[in-house]
Scaffold this motif. Structure first.
Motif, PDB file in Angstrom:
ATOM      1  N   PHE B  13      31.478  57.009  72.662  1.00 24.99           N
ATOM      2  CA  PHE B  13      31.731  57.418  71.289  1.00 24.99           C
ATOM      3  C   PHE B  13      30.541  57.066  70.401  1.00 24.99           C
ATOM      4  O   PHE B  13      30.131  57.858  69.551  1.00 24.99           O
ATOM      5  CB  PHE B  13      32.997  56.757  70.747  1.00 24.99           C
ATOM      6  CG  PHE B  13      33.258  57.082  69.325  1.00 24.99           C
ATOM      7  CD1 PHE B  13      33.684  58.346  68.980  1.00 24.99           C
ATOM      8  CD2 PHE B  13      33.036  56.169  68.323  1.00 24.99           C
ATOM      9  CE1 PHE B  13      33.899  58.678  67.672  1.00 24.99           C
ATOM     10  CE2 PHE B  13      33.252  56.494  67.010  1.00 24.99           C
ATOM     11  CZ  PHE B  13      33.689  57.746  66.684  1.00 24.99           C
ATOM     12  N   LEU B  14      29.977  55.880  70.626  1.00 24.51           N
ATOM     13  CA  LEU B  14      28.829  55.497  69.805  1.00 24.51           C
ATOM     14  C   LEU B  14      27.646  56.431  70.040  1.00 24.51           C
ATOM     15  O   LEU B  14      26.937  56.806  69.097  1.00 24.51           O
ATOM     16  CB  LEU B  14      28.419  54.059  70.108  1.00 24.51           C
ATOM     17  CG  LEU B  14      29.232  53.011  69.367  1.00 24.51           C
ATOM     18  CD1 LEU B  14      28.772  51.634  69.764  1.00 24.51           C
ATOM     19  CD2 LEU B  14      29.086  53.197  67.889  1.00 24.51           C
ATOM     20  N   SER B  15      27.434  56.829  71.303  1.00 22.36           N
ATOM     21  CA  SER B  15      26.273  57.693  71.534  1.00 22.36           C
ATOM     22  C   SER B  15      26.520  59.088  70.977  1.00 22.36           C
ATOM     23  O   SER B  15      25.579  59.722  70.471  1.00 22.36           O
ATOM     24  CB  SER B  15      25.918  57.738  73.016  1.00 22.36           C
ATOM     25  OG  SER B  15      26.922  58.346  73.735  1.00 22.36           O
ATOM     26  N   VAL B  16      27.778  59.575  71.023  1.00 22.71           N
ATOM     27  CA  VAL B  16      28.073  60.861  70.381  1.00 22.71           C
ATOM     28  C   VAL B  16      27.858  60.762  68.880  1.00 22.71           C
ATOM     29  O   VAL B  16      27.305  61.670  68.244  1.00 22.71           O
ATOM     30  CB  VAL B  16      29.520  61.299  70.712  1.00 22.71           C
ATOM     31  CG1 VAL B  16      29.945  62.433  69.817  1.00 22.71           C
ATOM     32  CG2 VAL B  16      29.619  61.731  72.129  1.00 22.71           C
ATOM     33  N   LEU B  17      28.254  59.613  68.318  1.00 20.92           N
ATOM     34  CA  LEU B  17      28.054  59.413  66.876  1.00 20.92           C
ATOM     35  C   LEU B  17      26.575  59.433  66.531  1.00 20.92           C
ATOM     36  O   LEU B  17      26.162  60.046  65.536  1.00 20.92           O
ATOM     37  CB  LEU B  17      28.674  58.096  66.467  1.00 20.92           C
ATOM     38  CG  LEU B  17      28.623  57.798  64.979  1.00 20.92           C
ATOM     39  CD1 LEU B  17      29.752  58.492  64.289  1.00 20.92           C
ATOM     40  CD2 LEU B  17      28.672  56.333  64.714  1.00 20.92           C
ATOM     41  N   LEU B  18      25.752  58.787  67.371  1.00 17.30           N
ATOM     42  CA  LEU B  18      24.311  58.764  67.105  1.00 17.30           C
ATOM     43  C   LEU B  18      23.740  60.170  67.188  1.00 17.30           C
ATOM     44  O   LEU B  18      22.944  60.589  66.333  1.00 17.30           O
ATOM     45  CB  LEU B  18      23.603  57.854  68.097  1.00 17.30           C
ATOM     46  CG  LEU B  18      23.758  56.364  67.882  1.00 17.30           C
ATOM     47  CD1 LEU B  18      23.123  55.619  69.017  1.00 17.30           C
ATOM     48  CD2 LEU B  18      23.093  55.981  66.594  1.00 17.30           C
ATOM     49  N   LEU B  19      24.147  60.913  68.230  1.00 13.19           N
ATOM     50  CA  LEU B  19      23.646  62.283  68.388  1.00 13.19           C
ATOM     51  C   LEU B  19      24.009  63.130  67.182  1.00 13.19           C
ATOM     52  O   LEU B  19      23.160  63.840  66.621  1.00 13.19           O
ATOM     53  CB  LEU B  19      24.228  62.895  69.667  1.00 13.19           C
ATOM     54  CG  LEU B  19      24.042  64.389  69.806  1.00 13.19           C
ATOM     55  CD1 LEU B  19      22.611  64.716  70.111  1.00 13.19           C
ATOM     56  CD2 LEU B  19      24.938  64.956  70.867  1.00 13.19           C
ATOM     57  N   CYS B  20      25.291  63.039  66.758  1.00  8.98           N
ATOM     58  CA  CYS B  20      25.726  63.938  65.700  1.00  8.98           C
ATOM     59  C   CYS B  20      25.167  63.522  64.358  1.00  8.98           C
ATOM     60  O   CYS B  20      24.863  64.380  63.518  1.00  8.98           O
ATOM     61  CB  CYS B  20      27.242  63.995  65.674  1.00  8.98           C
ATOM     62  SG  CYS B  20      27.852  64.876  67.098  1.00  8.98           S
ATOM     63  N   SER B  21      25.005  62.224  64.136  1.00 11.35           N
ATOM     64  CA  SER B  21      24.377  61.862  62.858  1.00 11.35           C
ATOM     65  C   SER B  21      22.902  62.257  62.861  1.00 11.35           C
ATOM     66  O   SER B  21      22.354  62.606  61.800  1.00 11.35           O
ATOM     67  CB  SER B  21      24.548  60.378  62.570  1.00 11.35           C
ATOM     68  OG  SER B  21      24.110  59.620  63.633  1.00 11.35           O
TER      69      SER B  21
END
Lengths: 172, 106
Positions: B13-21
Motif C-alpha cells: 500500500f505504501l509503494s502504491v501511495l508513493l507511485l500515485c502521489s
C-alpha cells in the motif's frame, strides 16, 4: 502493541505524509525537505524488511547524494521564497480525484484479487547480494557504471555550456 | 498473530501511495524541479515494491534487492543530468516553470 510496532506505524505515517507533502506543499524547498523525510522513512522500512544493506544504500544515495543535489538546485534556481505559479483549483481537484481513484483501483485489483503466497522468510546477507550482482547480472552492473560515467560527462558539458552564456539567435 | 511488518499489504500500500502521489505531482506541478521530485517519489516506490516482492514472495534469491540497487544508480545519474539541464534552462530563460520552454529542439 509493542514498541517495535509503534515505531513501524510512525515510520509508515512519516512515509505517507512526507510523500503527500512533497507533492502538495507550495514552496519547492519544503517539497524537497518532505521528500528527504520520505526517503529516510523508506530506509527505516528497509530495516524492517531485514535488508540493512539497502537501508544504508538508501540513506547514502538518496539522502546523501540526491537530497543534497536537489537542495542545491532549488537554491541555485532562483530565490526559494518566490512561489512558482500553480495550477487552478479546479484542475488540482480533478487531478487529485483521478489519481486517488487510480490508486484505489490499483490497490484493490492487484493486491486483493490476486492470491499472493507468502513464502518462507530466509536470511539475506550482503555477500549474497554481491555474489548475485557479479554472477547473475554483471552486464547490467557494467551498464550502470557506464551510465553514471556518461551522466557525469553530460553534467560537466552542461556546466560548460551554461558558463558560455546564451547562444546567439540563429538567423532564419 | 503476525506483526504488522510481516504483512506484505502494508508495504505494498505504501509503494502504491508513493507511485500515485508521484503521478499526481507530475500532473500538478508546473516547475521542472517539482516534476523531478515527483519522479524521485515514483522511483522510491518502485524500489520499495521490488524489495517487498523479494522478501515475501520470492525468498530464494536476492534479485529484487539487486534491482533496487540498480534503480538507485539510475535515479542518481538521472538527477545529476536533470539538474544540469534545469540550471542551464534557468540561466537562459530566468524561469523555473516548465511552460514556455520552446527551444529544446536540437
Amino acid at each position: 502493541m509493542s514498541l517495535g510496532e509503534v515505531i513501524f506505524v510512525v515510520i509508515c505515517l512519516v512515509v505517507a505524509l512526507g510523500a503527500l507533502g512533497a507533492v502538495l506543499s507550495n514552496s519547492l524547498i519544503y517539497a524537497v525537505f518532505f521528500l528527504l523525510l520520505t526517503m529516510g522513512g523508506i530506509g527505516g522500512l528497509y530495516i524492517y524488511l531485514k535488508t540493512p544493506f539497502l537501508a544504508m544504500m538508501q540513506i547514502l544515495i538518496y539522502l546523501g547524494a540526491v537530497g543534497v543535489l536537489l537542495i542545491f538546485a532549488v537554491m541555485l534556481a532562483g530565490p526559494f521564497w518566490r512561489r512558482p505559479k500553480e495550477r487552478g483549483p479546479f484542475l488540482k481537484g480533478v487531478a487529485g480525484l483521478g489519481v486517488s481513484l487510480l490508486s484505489f483501483i490499483l490497490f484493490w485489483r492487484v493486491l486483493r484479487h490476486h492470491p499472493w503466497e507468502v513464502g518462507p522468510q530466509g536470511e539475506v546477507s550482503t555477500s549474497r547480494i554481491g555474489r548475485a550482482i557479479l554472477d547473475r547480472y554483471p552486464f547490467a552492473f557494467e551498464l550502470i557504471s557506464l551510465l553514471i560515467v556518461a551522466s557525469i560527462l553530460g553534467a560537466i558539458m552542461l556546466g560548460v555550456l551554461s558558463r558560455q552564456g546564451p547562444p546567439k539567435a540563429e538567423e532564419d | 498473530m503476525l506483526y504488522l511488518w510481516e504483512r506484505p499489504e502494508v508495504f505494498q500500500f505504501l509503494s502504491v501511495l508513493l507511485l500515485c502521489s508521484g503521478i499526481l505531482g507530475l500532473i500538478y506541478r508546473r516547475t521542472l524541479l517539482g516534476m523531478l521530485i515527483s519522479v524521485e517519489l515514483i522511483m522510491n516506490g518502485a524500489g520499495l515494491n521490488l524489495v517487498v516482492a523479494n522478501r515475501f514472495f520470492q525468498t530464494a534469491g536476492v534479485d529484487g534487492q539487486v534491482f533496487t540497487l540498480f534503480v538507485m544508480g539510475v535515479a542518481a545519474s538521472e538527477v545529476a543530468i536533470a539538474l544540469g539541464i534545469v540550471l542551464l534552462l534557468f540561466k537562459r530563460t530566468k524561469k523555473i516553470e516548465a511552460e514556455g520552454l520552446k527551444e529544446l529542439k536540437g
